[in-house]
Scaffold this motif. Structure first.
Motif, PDB file in Angstrom:
ATOM      1  N   SER A   1      50.419  50.173  43.856  1.00 52.17           N
ATOM      2  CA  SER A   1      50.244  51.171  42.803  1.00 52.17           C
ATOM      3  C   SER A   1      48.808  51.126  42.296  1.00 52.17           C
ATOM      4  O   SER A   1      48.131  50.112  42.452  1.00 52.17           O
ATOM      5  CB  SER A   1      51.209  50.880  41.663  1.00 52.17           C
ATOM      6  OG  SER A   1      50.758  49.748  40.959  1.00 52.17           O
ATOM      7  N   PRO A   2      48.330  52.212  41.680  1.00 52.93           N
ATOM      8  CA  PRO A   2      46.967  52.214  41.143  1.00 52.93           C
ATOM      9  C   PRO A   2      46.735  51.062  40.156  1.00 52.93           C
ATOM     10  O   PRO A   2      45.661  50.468  40.127  1.00 52.93           O
ATOM     11  CB  PRO A   2      46.868  53.557  40.429  1.00 52.93           C
ATOM     12  CG  PRO A   2      47.911  54.412  41.043  1.00 52.93           C
ATOM     13  CD  PRO A   2      49.003  53.509  41.485  1.00 52.93           C
ATOM     14  N   GLN A   3      47.768  50.726  39.358  1.00 52.41           N
ATOM     15  CA  GLN A   3      47.628  49.626  38.397  1.00 52.41           C
ATOM     16  C   GLN A   3      47.403  48.298  39.119  1.00 52.41           C
ATOM     17  O   GLN A   3      46.563  47.497  38.723  1.00 52.41           O
ATOM     18  CB  GLN A   3      48.881  49.497  37.516  1.00 52.41           C
ATOM     19  CG  GLN A   3      49.047  50.589  36.496  1.00 52.41           C
ATOM     20  CD  GLN A   3      49.727  51.835  37.068  1.00 52.41           C
ATOM     21  OE1 GLN A   3      49.975  51.918  38.279  1.00 52.41           O
ATOM     22  NE2 GLN A   3      49.997  52.801  36.222  1.00 52.41           N
ATOM     23  N   GLN A   4      48.175  48.112  40.181  1.00 55.86           N
ATOM     24  CA  GLN A   4      48.025  46.865  40.948  1.00 55.86           C
ATOM     25  C   GLN A   4      46.641  46.782  41.579  1.00 55.86           C
ATOM     26  O   GLN A   4      46.000  45.735  41.557  1.00 55.86           O
ATOM     27  CB  GLN A   4      49.106  46.785  42.038  1.00 55.86           C
ATOM     28  CG  GLN A   4      50.491  46.468  41.473  1.00 55.86           C
ATOM     29  CD  GLN A   4      51.585  46.606  42.518  1.00 55.86           C
ATOM     30  OE1 GLN A   4      51.529  47.468  43.389  1.00 55.86           O
ATOM     31  NE2 GLN A   4      52.592  45.755  42.432  1.00 55.86           N
ATOM     32  N   LEU A   5      46.181  47.915  42.114  1.00 57.72           N
ATOM     33  CA  LEU A   5      44.848  47.940  42.726  1.00 57.72           C
ATOM     34  C   LEU A   5      43.791  47.605  41.687  1.00 57.72           C
ATOM     35  O   LEU A   5      42.869  46.831  41.945  1.00 57.72           O
ATOM     36  CB  LEU A   5      44.576  49.321  43.327  1.00 57.72           C
ATOM     37  CG  LEU A   5      45.369  49.661  44.594  1.00 57.72           C
ATOM     38  CD1 LEU A   5      45.183  51.121  44.957  1.00 57.72           C
ATOM     39  CD2 LEU A   5      44.931  48.776  45.742  1.00 57.72           C
ATOM     40  N   GLN A   6      43.936  48.162  40.510  1.00 59.59           N
ATOM     41  CA  GLN A   6      42.996  47.926  39.422  1.00 59.59           C
ATOM     42  C   GLN A   6      42.972  46.450  39.051  1.00 59.59           C
ATOM     43  O   GLN A   6      41.920  45.850  38.861  1.00 59.59           O
ATOM     44  CB  GLN A   6      43.402  48.789  38.211  1.00 59.59           C
ATOM     45  CG  GLN A   6      42.513  48.632  36.987  1.00 59.59           C
ATOM     46  CD  GLN A   6      41.103  49.114  37.257  1.00 59.59           C
ATOM     47  OE1 GLN A   6      40.896  50.028  38.065  1.00 59.59           O
ATOM     48  NE2 GLN A   6      40.126  48.494  36.609  1.00 59.59           N
ATOM     49  N   CYS A   7      44.168  45.869  38.990  1.00 63.69           N
ATOM     50  CA  CYS A   7      44.305  44.472  38.616  1.00 63.69           C
ATOM     51  C   CYS A   7      43.628  43.563  39.653  1.00 63.69           C
ATOM     52  O   CYS A   7      42.876  42.655  39.299  1.00 63.69           O
ATOM     53  CB  CYS A   7      45.794  44.147  38.502  1.00 63.69           C
ATOM     54  SG  CYS A   7      46.104  42.666  37.596  1.00 63.69           S
ATOM     55  N   ILE A   8      43.876  43.847  40.923  1.00 65.94           N
ATOM     56  CA  ILE A   8      43.252  43.059  41.995  1.00 65.94           C
ATOM     57  C   ILE A   8      41.736  43.170  41.899  1.00 65.94           C
ATOM     58  O   ILE A   8      41.003  42.186  42.044  1.00 65.94           O
ATOM     59  CB  ILE A   8      43.759  43.535  43.376  1.00 65.94           C
ATOM     60  CG1 ILE A   8      45.225  43.138  43.546  1.00 65.94           C
ATOM     61  CG2 ILE A   8      42.913  42.963  44.509  1.00 65.94           C
ATOM     62  CD1 ILE A   8      45.908  43.750  44.741  1.00 65.94           C
ATOM     63  N   GLN A   9      41.290  44.380  41.635  1.00 64.41           N
ATOM     64  CA  GLN A   9      39.865  44.646  41.463  1.00 64.41           C
ATOM     65  C   GLN A   9      39.261  43.759  40.366  1.00 64.41           C
ATOM     66  O   GLN A   9      38.236  43.113  40.558  1.00 64.41           O
ATOM     67  CB  GLN A   9      39.727  46.129  41.096  1.00 64.41           C
ATOM     68  CG  GLN A   9      38.420  46.537  40.496  1.00 64.41           C
ATOM     69  CD  GLN A   9      37.411  46.821  41.594  1.00 64.41           C
ATOM     70  OE1 GLN A   9      37.775  46.870  42.766  1.00 64.41           O
ATOM     71  NE2 GLN A   9      36.164  46.980  41.217  1.00 64.41           N
ATOM     72  N   GLU A  10      39.928  43.717  39.243  1.00 65.77           N
ATOM     73  CA  GLU A  10      39.407  42.937  38.107  1.00 65.77           C
ATOM     74  C   GLU A  10      39.391  41.446  38.401  1.00 65.77           C
ATOM     75  O   GLU A  10      38.414  40.753  38.139  1.00 65.77           O
ATOM     76  CB  GLU A  10      40.277  43.189  36.869  1.00 65.77           C
ATOM     77  CG  GLU A  10      39.950  44.509  36.192  1.00 65.77           C
ATOM     78  CD  GLU A  10      40.760  44.703  34.926  1.00 65.77           C
ATOM     79  OE1 GLU A  10      40.951  45.861  34.543  1.00 65.77           O
ATOM     80  OE2 GLU A  10      41.194  43.682  34.330  1.00 65.77           O
ATOM     81  N   LEU A  11      40.512  40.957  38.947  1.00 66.87           N
ATOM     82  CA  LEU A  11      40.598  39.525  39.218  1.00 66.87           C
ATOM     83  C   LEU A  11      39.580  39.108  40.278  1.00 66.87           C
ATOM     84  O   LEU A  11      38.957  38.050  40.171  1.00 66.87           O
ATOM     85  CB  LEU A  11      42.020  39.157  39.664  1.00 66.87           C
ATOM     86  CG  LEU A  11      43.147  39.442  38.663  1.00 66.87           C
ATOM     87  CD1 LEU A  11      44.476  38.961  39.209  1.00 66.87           C
ATOM     88  CD2 LEU A  11      42.875  38.780  37.316  1.00 66.87           C
ATOM     89  N   SER A  12      39.390  39.967  41.285  1.00 66.97           N
ATOM     90  CA  SER A  12      38.436  39.631  42.338  1.00 66.97           C
ATOM     91  C   SER A  12      37.018  39.593  41.794  1.00 66.97           C
ATOM     92  O   SER A  12      36.188  38.798  42.242  1.00 66.97           O
ATOM     93  CB  SER A  12      38.529  40.635  43.484  1.00 66.97           C
ATOM     94  OG  SER A  12      39.832  40.618  44.025  1.00 66.97           O
ATOM     95  N   SER A  13      36.724  40.462  40.818  1.00 66.65           N
ATOM     96  CA  SER A  13      35.393  40.438  40.201  1.00 66.65           C
ATOM     97  C   SER A  13      35.141  39.098  39.512  1.00 66.65           C
ATOM     98  O   SER A  13      34.033  38.568  39.546  1.00 66.65           O
ATOM     99  CB  SER A  13      35.251  41.558  39.173  1.00 66.65           C
ATOM    100  OG  SER A  13      35.545  42.785  39.770  1.00 66.65           O
TER     101      SER A  13
END
Lengths: 422, 349
Positions: A90-102
Motif C-alpha cells: 500500500s502507499p502507506q507501507q511504501l512511505q513507511c519503508i521510505q522513511e525507515l530506510s532514510s
C-alpha cells in the motif's frame, strides 16, 4: 543553489526524529521516493539493498530485509509468508519503508529504526541512546540460569534468588532472567510439594510471592526470583520499566537510578551485617515504596546523586550480573558510526583498560552479596587476565575468579566470580 | 479367573481384526472397546454373568475353560507382537522437510501447498508446529522448507509421509491448458531425545557473521543467521528465521540432531526394512508414494493402492489425510507381522 538546501529541509522536515532524515534524502537528489514500478516486498528489498550498498551502509541486504519485513508485520524476511512477498504494498507501507530506510542511510542502527529487537525469547523495545543488547549477552544469561538452577538450596529456604543487575540498559538481562526463572522454580516446587498443593498467586503484587496452600498451613508465601536493576542513565531506567510492563514482569523488578562509581567511601564493616533486620518480604515491601518514588518521580538530581547505599534496604543479594562498559577508551574512536553516534558512550567506554566500572562493581560486591554469592560479568577478551590480577591485588574483598567461559566465537568473554564464605 | 480369560479372548479377537491389510479398525467414533471391558463395563459384566451362571458350567464348562485358556495364550502372543511393532522413535517429535522436485515453478507452488497441508494437519492433531526455514520462489511457491513438529505420537503418524509426492494438473503458469506432472519430496526425521543421541560439542563448528573482529560491545551486527557444521560427518544445518541469534542456534541444532539421528537409525535398520513396501527414512525418499490428480479430483497412495476423492478437502489436512495415514499405519503393521511370522516359520523349518 546551495542556500536552497537548508530552506527545503526546513520546509520538508516536520517535527520529530525522522523529519531531518527525510529532508536529507530529498537533498541528496537520489531516487529514494517510492518508484512506480516497485511494489512487491522482494523488489523493494532489492532496490534498497542497492541503495545501501552504493552509500556504503554495512549489512545492506540484512538492513533492507529487516525494514521491509517489519513494515509487513514480520520479524525477519525469511519468516514472511510467501504471499506477502509478491503482493503489492500500500502507499502507506511504501512511505513507511521510505522513511525507515532514510534513517538507515544516516547509519542509525536497525534496532533503533525498528524500535524493537529480540533477546533470547523476548521482544524488547529499543530506543536511542540506550545500549542495544548484543548476541553474546544471551550466553551470559544462559550461564546465570544454569547457575541459579544448580544452586544448592538450603533446607527450608524457599526464596527464589534476589539478583542485582548493574547497568540494565533496555532491561534485556534482567527481564530474560525473570521470564525464565519462575518456571524453573515452579518445577522444583512441584517436585517438592506435588503439583496440587501450589499455585501461582498473581495478587502478591510487589512482594511477588508464590503462595502455597495446604491443610495444615493456611497461607505461606514463597519467594520468587526478583531483580534489582540499576542504571545511571534515566533513559535506560525508563526503557527497562517500559519493557518490564510490556512483558508483565514489573512486579518482580525494581529499578534504581544510580551510579555505582559514585557514593560514600566505605570502610569494612559497613556492609550488610548491620542493615535492617526482618524477613525479606518486610524489607521488600518497604523497598517497593522506595522504588516507586524513584521510578515515578525520577528527578535528575536523584539519578546523579544516588549512591550504592540506596541498595542496602533490599538486603544481601544472591547474585550480581552485569554487562558493564568494557571497551578500552582508545578503542572508542574505531567503533562504527552506528555505535559511536547513536549509543550512549557511558554504556561502552570502560576507561583506559576497560576496567573502570568493573573495578567499582567488584569493590562494592562484598557489601551487597551474601556469603558465597556469585558475580557474573561480560568482559572484553583481554580482561579475564586483568580482572584476575586486580583481584589478587585486593585480597580484602574475598573474591575469587572461579571460571572463565568463551563466547560462541571462542573468545574468553564471561567471568564467574564467587565471594568466599565466612 | 474365568472372567479374566474371557475378557482376554475378546480383546484378542478384536486386536486380530485390526491387523488385516485393507480393513479399517473398528468404529473410531463410538465407545472405545477397552472401555467396554473395564471393570463394571457393560460387556465385562455380561461375560462375568455368563461364566458365573450354574447352567453354563454344567453344560459346556470344561470346553469353555479350555477355549478360554487357549485364547489367553494367544493374547499373550499378541502382546508380544504388539511390542515388536512398536518402534523406539514412535513417541518422538520430528522434523519435516519439503523440497520442490521436477517441474519448475509449478513444483514449487505444489510444495508450498503440501507444506500448508501438513501445517494444518498438525493443527488438526493438536501438535505443535514451528517453521525452521523457508525458502520461497519468486511467484509465491516454495523451494525448500523445514519445520519442527511435536506432540502425541507425531512421528508414529507422520513417518509414512516421507517420499516423492506427484501432482498432475494444469498449472497456473500454463497458458495452453495442458496437464503437467510435477513432483516434490517429503522427508520425515525423528527428533532424538537427549539420551538417543549425544553430540560432542568439540565436533561442532558454529559459524556466525560475528566471527571476525572483536565482537561484544565493539560491534553491532543484525545478521543473526547461524550455520552449524558437524565436523565428523560434514552435515550442515542453518537457521535465519529469528532475530535472536541464540534462538536461531537452538533451531539449527534441533535440525542437526534430527539429521544425525536419522543417519544413525538408517544404519541400524536398513537391513530390517529392506523388503517392505512402506519405506521410512531416507531409503523411502526417492520412491514415488502418492499422486494428487486434480482433473480426476483424486489422491492415490501407490503403496497400498488406495484412492480417496475430494482432493480439495484432502489438501486441507484434516480427517481425509488422517484416514489415509491410518490405513498406512495398519498396512505397515500387517507387513511387519507377516515378516515376523515368516521369519519364525523359517526358523522352525
Amino acid at each position: 543553489m546551495e542556500s536552497w538546501g537548508p530552506m527545503l529541509r526546513a520546509l520538508l522536515s516536520g517535527p520529530g526524529r525522522r523529519g531531518g532524515t527525510r529532508g536529507w534524502a530529498f537533498r541528496s537528489g537520489q531516487p529514494h521516493l517510492p518508484l512506480a514500478g516497485l511494489s512487491s516486498a522482494t523488489e523493494l528489498v532489492n532496490h534498497w539493498t542497492g541503495v545501501f550498498e552504493k552509500r556504503g551502509i554495512p549489512e545492506a541486504r540484512e538492513s533492507s530485509e529487516y525494514i521491509v519485513a517489519h513494515v509487513l508485520g514480520a520479524k525477519t524476511f525469511q519468516s514472511l509468508r510467501p504471499a506477502l512477498r509478491t503482493q503489492p504494498l500500500s502507499p502507506q507501507q511504501l512511505q513507511c519503508i521510505q522513511e525507515l530506510s532514510s534513517c538507515r542511510l544516516q547509519r542509525m542502527p536497525v534496532q533503533y529504526i525498528l524500535g524493537e529487537w529480540d533477546f533470547k525469547g523476548l521482544s524488547l523495545k529499543m530506543a536511542p541512546p540506550v545500549f542495544i543488547p548484543r548476541p553474546e549477552t544471551e550466553e551470559l544469561v544462559e550461564w546465570v540460569l544454569e547457575e541459579v538452577v544448580q544452586r544448592p538450596r538450603v533446607e527450608g529456604a524457599q526464596d527464589g534468588p534476589l539478583i542485582l543487575e548493574v547497568g540494565c540498559g533496555s532491561g534485556a538481562i534482567a527481564l530474560s532472567l525473570l521470564s525464565q526463572l519462575p518456571e524453573t522454580l515452579a518445577l522444583e516446587m512441584k517436585k517438592l510439594l506435588g503439583a496440587s498443593l501450589f499455585r501461582w498467586d498473581l495478587e502478591q503484587g510487589p512482594r511477588g510471592g508464590i503462595s502455597w496452600h495446604s491443610a495444615s498451613q493456611p497461607s505461606f508465601i514463597l519467594g520468587q526470583s526478583r531483580v534489582i536493576a540499576v542504571d545511571k542513565g534515566e533513559a535506560a531506567i525508563s526503557l527497562t520499566h517500559e519493557n518490564a510492563q510490556r512483558l508483565r514482569l514489573q512486579d518482580r523488578i525494581w529499578m534504581v537510578p544510580l551510579d555505582v562509581t559514585l557514593g560514600p567511601k566505605t570502610g569494612p564493616g559497613c556492609g550488610w551485617g548491620t542493615a535492617l533486620p526482618g524477613t525479606w518480604w518486610q524489607v521488600a515491601l518497604e523497598s517497593f515504596t522506595y522504588q516507586w518514588t524513584n521510578v515515578c518521580c525520577v528527578s535528575p538530581s536523584l539519578s546523579t546523586e544516588g549512591s550504592w547505599t540506596h541498595l542496602l534496604p533490599w538486603g544481601p543479594v544472591d547474585l550480581v550480573v552485569s554487562n558493564p562498559p568494557y571497551v578500552f577508551h582508545q578503542d572508542m574512536e574505531q567503533l562504527a558510526p552506528e555505535i559511536r553516534s547513536y549509543e550512549d558512550v557511558a554504556a561502552l567506554d570502560g576507561g583506559e583498560e576497560g576496567m573502570d566500572v568493573i573495578a567499582h562493581i567488584l569493590a562494592l560486591a562484598p557489601q551487597l552479596l551474601k556469603d558465597s554469592g556469585n558475580i557474573f560479568l561480560e568482559v572484553d577478551p583481554r580482561q579475564p587476565e586483568l580482572v584476575s590480577r586486580w583481584l589478587q591485588s585486593r585480597p580484602d574483598l574475598d573474591l575469587q575468579l572461579v571460571a572463565v567461559r568463551r563466547d560462541f566465537c571462542g573468545r574468553p568473554r564471561f567471568l564467574h566470580i564467587r565471594r568466599s564464605g565466612p | 479367573m474365568r472372567a479374566r480369560l474371557l475378557w482376554g479372548a475378546a480383546r484378542c479377537l478384536w486386536a486380530r481384526q485390526a491387523v488385516g491389510p485393507a480393513r479399517r479398525p473398528i468404529s473410531y467414533g463410538s465407545t472405545p472397546l477397552e472401555e467396554l471391558f473395564t471393570r463394571g463395563g457393560p460387556l465385562r459384566t455380561f461375560l462375568e454373568r455368563q461364566v458365573g451362571s450354574e447352567t453354563h458350567l454344567r453344560v459346556g464348562g470344561p470346553e469353555l475353560a479350555e477355549v478360554a485358556k487357549l485364547l489367553g495364550e494367544k493374547e499373550q502372543e499378541l502382546q508380544e507382537t504388539e511390542h515388536l511393532l512398536h518402534e523406539e522413535t514412535d513417541e518422538n517429535d520430528l522434523i519435516l522437510e519439503v523440497t520442490a522436485g521436477v517441474g519448475g515453478q509449478e513444483a514449487m507452488l505444489f510444495t508450498s501447498e503440501i507444506f500448508d497441508m501438513y501445517q494444518q494437519y498438525a493443527a488438526f492433531k493438536r501438535w505443535n508446529f514451528e517453521t525452521l526455514e523457508y525458502f520461497p520462489s519468486e511467484i509465491g511457491g516454495l523451494r525448500h522448507a523445514s519445520a519442527s513438529i511435536g506432540g502425541s505420537e507425531a512421528y508414529k503418524h507422520m513417518k509414512f509421509e516421507g517420499g516423492v509426492h506427484r501432482v498432475q494438473r494444469v498449472p497456473k503458469t500454463e497458458k495452453q491448458g495442458r496437464i503437467h506432472t510435477s513432483t516434490m519430496t517429503v522427508a520425515i526425521l525423528p527428533q532424538p531425545t537427549e539420551i538417543n543421541l549425544v553430540i560432542n560439542p568439540k565436533d561442532l563448528r558454529i559459524d556466525t557473521k560475528r566471527a571476525s573482529g572483536a565482537g561484544g560491545q565493539h560491534v553491532n551486527t543484525t545478521d543473526s543467521a547461524v550455520r552449524i557444521v558437524h565436523l565428523p560427518t560434514g552435515v550442515v544445518s542453518e537457521c535465519q528465521q529469528e532475530r535472536s541469534q541464540l534462538k536461531n542456534r537452538e533451531m539449527a541444532m534441533k535440525k542437526l540432531r534430527a539429521k544425525l539421528y536419522s543417519m544413525q537409525l538408517e544404519e541400524e535398520t536398513s537391513k530390517r526394512y529392506n523388503a517392505r513396501k512402506i519405506q521410512i527414512g531416507t531409503r523411502g525418499r526417492s520412491e514415488k508414494i502418492r499422486t494428487y490428480n486434480f482433473p480426476q479430483n483424486r489422491v492415490t497412495d501407490h503403496r497400498i493402492n488406495k484412492s480417496l476423492h475430494d482432493l480439495e478437502t484432502f489438501m486441507q489436512g484434516d480427517y481425509l489425510l488422517d484416514e489415509l495415514v491410518q490405513s498406512l499405519k495398519d498396512y505397515a503393521n500387517y507387513e511387519s507381522l507377516v515378516e515376523i511370522i515368516s521369519k519364525n516359520v523359517y526358523c522352525v523349518l
